[in-house]
Design an enzyme around this catalytic site. Structure first.
Site, PDB file in Angstrom:
ATOM      1  N   TYR A  27       7.693  -5.906   7.080  1.00  0.00           N
ATOM      2  CA  TYR A  27       7.514  -4.451   7.042  1.00  0.00           C
ATOM      3  C   TYR A  27       6.175  -3.964   6.511  1.00  0.00           C
ATOM      4  CZ  TYR A  27      12.248  -3.864   8.585  1.00  0.00           C
ATOM      5  OH  TYR A  27      13.385  -3.900   9.351  1.00  0.00           O
ATOM      6  N   GLY A  29       2.518  -3.283   6.772  1.00  0.00           N
ATOM      7  CA  GLY A  29       1.599  -3.206   7.900  1.00  0.00           C
ATOM      8  C   GLY A  29       2.206  -2.344   8.986  1.00  0.00           C
ATOM      9  N   GLY A  31       4.416  -1.017  11.948  1.00  0.00           N
ATOM     10  CA  GLY A  31       5.748  -1.272  12.483  1.00  0.00           C
ATOM     11  C   GLY A  31       6.624  -2.036  11.521  1.00  0.00           C
ATOM     12  N   HIS A  47       9.122   2.309   2.057  1.00  0.00           N
ATOM     13  CA  HIS A  47       7.944   3.146   2.315  1.00  0.00           C
ATOM     14  C   HIS A  47       7.927   3.603   3.776  1.00  0.00           C
ATOM     15  CE1 HIS A  47       3.463   3.753   2.846  1.00  0.00           C
ATOM     16  NE2 HIS A  47       3.718   4.514   1.798  1.00  0.00           N
ATOM     17  N   ASP A  48       8.234   2.696   4.705  1.00  0.00           N
ATOM     18  CA  ASP A  48       8.319   3.063   6.126  1.00  0.00           C
ATOM     19  C   ASP A  48       9.380   4.140   6.336  1.00  0.00           C
ATOM     20  OD1 ASP A  48       6.391   1.160   6.650  1.00  0.00           O
ATOM     21  OD2 ASP A  48       7.719  -0.195   7.757  1.00  0.00           O
ATOM     22  N   TYR A  51       8.045   7.505   5.083  1.00  0.00           N
ATOM     23  CA  TYR A  51       7.167   8.096   6.095  1.00  0.00           C
ATOM     24  C   TYR A  51       7.989   8.614   7.277  1.00  0.00           C
ATOM     25  CZ  TYR A  51       2.549   6.529   4.318  1.00  0.00           C
ATOM     26  OH  TYR A  51       1.394   6.349   3.609  1.00  0.00           O
ATOM     27  N   TYR A  64      -4.785  13.311   0.427  1.00  0.00           N
ATOM     28  CA  TYR A  64      -4.169  14.010  -0.699  1.00  0.00           C
ATOM     29  C   TYR A  64      -4.924  13.631  -1.956  1.00  0.00           C
ATOM     30  CZ  TYR A  64      -1.848   9.465  -1.224  1.00  0.00           C
ATOM     31  OH  TYR A  64      -1.600   8.124  -1.364  1.00  0.00           O
ATOM     32  N   ASP A  89       3.719   7.189  -1.183  1.00  0.00           N
ATOM     33  CA  ASP A  89       2.739   6.157  -1.530  1.00  0.00           C
ATOM     34  C   ASP A  89       2.861   5.745  -2.993  1.00  0.00           C
ATOM     35  OD1 ASP A  89       1.889   6.367   1.090  1.00  0.00           O
ATOM     36  OD2 ASP A  89      -0.073   7.219   0.610  1.00  0.00           O
TER      37      ASP A  89
END
Length: 121
Positions: A27, A29, A31, A47-48, A51, A64, A89
């Site tokens: 996970y 990187g 995709g 994290h994916d 997002y 940001y 993040d």
């Protein structure tokens, strides 16, 4: 954006985002699929998903601002997207730090074809 995220990762872990987290496990990187390989890879999965909850934002390119207060990351007030991207993040960078003890070089440059199946957020 990826610039701030990379800086956060370096500050939290002492590791450069590229190459340490840019193609780690299934996970970290671009995709992702399959079962996360370890706790660090699970940080990237979460994290994916974070997002993924921001369909109207551009997390990889929206800039940001954040600062450090007594060593802690504090996201500075910006647009709704900027704030939410920063929080995603921040959570991942902290997760990486909390799991440094199980980070394994064997999962760096991990081949995609070894990642099978779908995992729901």
């Amino acid at each position: 954006s990826l610039l701030e995220f990379g800086k956060m990762i370096l500050e939290e872990t002492g590791k450069l985002a590229i190459p340490s987290y840019s193609s780690y496990g299934c996970y970290c990187g671009w995709g992702g699929k399959g079962t996360p390989k370890d706790a660090t890879d699970r940080c990237c999965f979460v994290h994916d998903c974070c997002y993924g909850n921001l369909p109207d934002c551009n997390p990889k390119s929206d800039r940001y601002k954040y600062k450090r207060v007594n060593g802690a990351i504090v996201c500075e007030k910006g647009t709704s997207c900027e704030n939410r991207i920063c929080e995603c993040d921040k959570a991942a960078a902290i997760c990486f730090r909390q799991n440094l003890n199980t980070y394994s070089k064997k999962y760096m440059l991990y081949p995609d074809f070894l990642c099978k199946g779908e995992l729901k957020c």
